[in-house]
Design an enzyme around this catalytic site. Sequence first.
Site, PDB file in Angstrom:
ATOM      1  N   LYS A  13       0.829  -1.207   0.000  1.00 21.25           N
ATOM      2  CA  LYS A  13       0.000   0.000   0.000  1.00 21.25           C
ATOM      3  C   LYS A  13       0.864   1.257   0.000  1.00 21.25           C
ATOM      4  O   LYS A  13       0.637   2.181  -0.766  1.00 21.25           O
ATOM      5  CB  LYS A  13      -0.909   0.044   1.243  1.00 21.25           C
ATOM      6  N   ARG A  88      -9.329   0.782   9.079  1.00 23.15           N
ATOM      7  CA  ARG A  88      -8.886  -0.583   9.320  1.00 23.15           C
ATOM      8  C   ARG A  88      -9.934  -1.379  10.072  1.00 23.15           C
ATOM      9  O   ARG A  88      -9.721  -2.560  10.356  1.00 23.15           O
ATOM     10  CB  ARG A  88      -7.607  -0.548  10.157  1.00 23.15           C
ATOM     11  N   ARG A 122      11.850  -6.191   4.912  1.00 29.79           N
ATOM     12  CA  ARG A 122      11.567  -4.777   4.659  1.00 29.79           C
ATOM     13  C   ARG A 122      12.415  -3.865   5.544  1.00 29.79           C
ATOM     14  O   ARG A 122      12.638  -4.117   6.714  1.00 29.79           O
ATOM     15  CB  ARG A 122      10.090  -4.500   4.923  1.00 29.79           C
ATOM     16  N   ARG A 155      11.567  -2.209  10.949  1.00 32.02           N
ATOM     17  CA  ARG A 155      10.493  -1.929  11.895  1.00 32.02           C
ATOM     18  C   ARG A 155      10.369  -3.029  12.937  1.00 32.02           C
ATOM     19  O   ARG A 155      10.428  -4.204  12.607  1.00 32.02           O
ATOM     20  CB  ARG A 155       9.163  -1.785  11.143  1.00 32.02           C
ATOM     21  N   ARG A 166      -0.193  -9.138  13.248  1.00 28.72           N
ATOM     22  CA  ARG A 166      -0.803  -8.176  12.326  1.00 28.72           C
ATOM     23  C   ARG A 166      -1.658  -8.876  11.272  1.00 28.72           C
ATOM     24  O   ARG A 166      -2.694  -8.358  10.889  1.00 28.72           O
ATOM     25  CB  ARG A 166       0.292  -7.336  11.659  1.00 28.72           C
TER      26      ARG A 166
HETATM   27  P1  ADP Z   1       1.203  -2.286   7.631  1.00 30.51           P
HETATM   28  O1  ADP Z   1       0.161  -1.920   6.606  1.00 30.51           O
HETATM   29  O2  ADP Z   1       2.506  -2.659   7.022  1.00 30.51           O
HETATM   30  O3  ADP Z   1       0.739  -3.283   8.644  1.00 30.51           O
HETATM   31  P2  ADP Z   1       1.118   0.458   8.738  1.00 30.51           P
HETATM   32  O4  ADP Z   1       2.337   1.257   8.598  1.00 30.51           O
HETATM   33  O5  ADP Z   1      -0.071   0.802   7.897  1.00 30.51           O
HETATM   34  O6  ADP Z   1       1.559  -1.052   8.526  1.00 30.51           O
HETATM   35  O7  ADP Z   1       0.624   0.457  10.271  1.00 30.51           O
HETATM   36  C1  ADP Z   1       1.480   0.121  11.319  1.00 30.51           C
HETATM   37  C2  ADP Z   1       0.702  -0.003  12.625  1.00 30.51           C
HETATM   38  O8  ADP Z   1       0.085   1.268  12.947  1.00 30.51           O
HETATM   39  C3  ADP Z   1      -0.464  -0.986  12.624  1.00 30.51           C
HETATM   40  O9  ADP Z   1      -0.052  -2.315  12.858  1.00 30.51           O
HETATM   41  C4  ADP Z   1      -1.314  -0.431  13.766  1.00 30.51           C
HETATM   42  O10 ADP Z   1      -0.770  -0.758  15.024  1.00 30.51           O
HETATM   43  C5  ADP Z   1      -1.177   1.070  13.594  1.00 30.51           C
HETATM   44  N1  ADP Z   1      -2.254   1.609  12.730  1.00 30.51           N
HETATM   45  C6  ADP Z   1      -2.088   2.149  11.490  1.00 30.51           C
HETATM   46  N2  ADP Z   1      -3.285   2.515  10.973  1.00 30.51           N
HETATM   47  C7  ADP Z   1      -4.234   2.190  11.906  1.00 30.51           C
HETATM   48  C8  ADP Z   1      -5.647   2.296  11.957  1.00 30.51           C
HETATM   49  N3  ADP Z   1      -6.354   2.816  10.939  1.00 30.51           N
HETATM   50  N4  ADP Z   1      -6.280   1.860  13.086  1.00 30.51           N
HETATM   51  C9  ADP Z   1      -5.598   1.345  14.100  1.00 30.51           C
HETATM   52  N5  ADP Z   1      -4.260   1.201  14.114  1.00 30.51           N
HETATM   53  C10 ADP Z   1      -3.563   1.616  13.029  1.00 30.51           C
END
Ligand code: ADP
Length: 209
Positions: A13, A88, A122, A155, A166
């Site tokens: 994404k 999410r 990554r 990360r 996740r």
């Molecule tokens: P990825 O898509 O690689 O899992 P992101 O960088 O989008 O990672 O998100 C990293 C973390 O940030 C998530 O695992 C979560 O803990 C938090 N996070 C991001 N966006 C949201 C959201 N919309 N609602 C709740 N937690 C979020």
Amino acid sequence: MNLIFLGSPGAGKGSLAEKAVKELNLAHISTGSIFRSAIAEGSPLGQKVQAIISAGKLVDDETTIDLVRERLSQEDAKKGYILDGFPRTIFQAENMKAFSRVDKVIDLEIPDSLVLERLANRMVCRKCGHNFHMIRNKPKQDGICDLCGGEVFHREDDEETAIKQRLEVYRARTAPLIEYYRKKGMLAVVDASPTIDKVMENFMAVIGR
Ligand code: ADP
Ligand code: ZN
């Protein structure tokens, strides 16, 4: 044009959004990047979310919705945006309707076997958020971002236990959004397994460019 990018962790994404916003002149809004910056700054928000994020759990809906509402009210979001990582949960999607209108939802589809390989390898730039892959797409200079000179790091939530967590959270809380948006006629599916250039091509086709 206001777009949402859905897809499991590691679907790409962030990488696709980075390319697409340049091409389409949109704002790139990544909740994960906003949280990571807050953690790096040690702000109250960062302190609140640090442990949750490194464990691979979701930040609570209220905090996340407030953050996105505020971010979307900023000037640059008015030209249109790509939301990467939000909503999410169904609750976030429902609440969002009160403060923004979404045109299309892009679901980036990828098999789990590819996800694990991508995430475990990554590396991310602390400053600009650009993603690297330790084998296929290494920074030219070890640990330094090609684009901005920032520090490139692994990360904490890209460790195996957090990745599994996740993926579970994705299946239970986020994947239901695919049907949710499909029923509304807003969903377009893009195969996210090929190279980023190919994914970009498919993405442009589904949005009619
Ligand atoms: P990825 O898509 O690689 O899992 P992101 O960088 O989008 O990672 O998100 C990293 C973390 O940030 C998530 O695992 C979560 O803990 C938090 N996070 C991001 N966006 C949201 C959201 N919309 N609602 C709740 N937690 C979020
Ligand atoms: Zn960088």
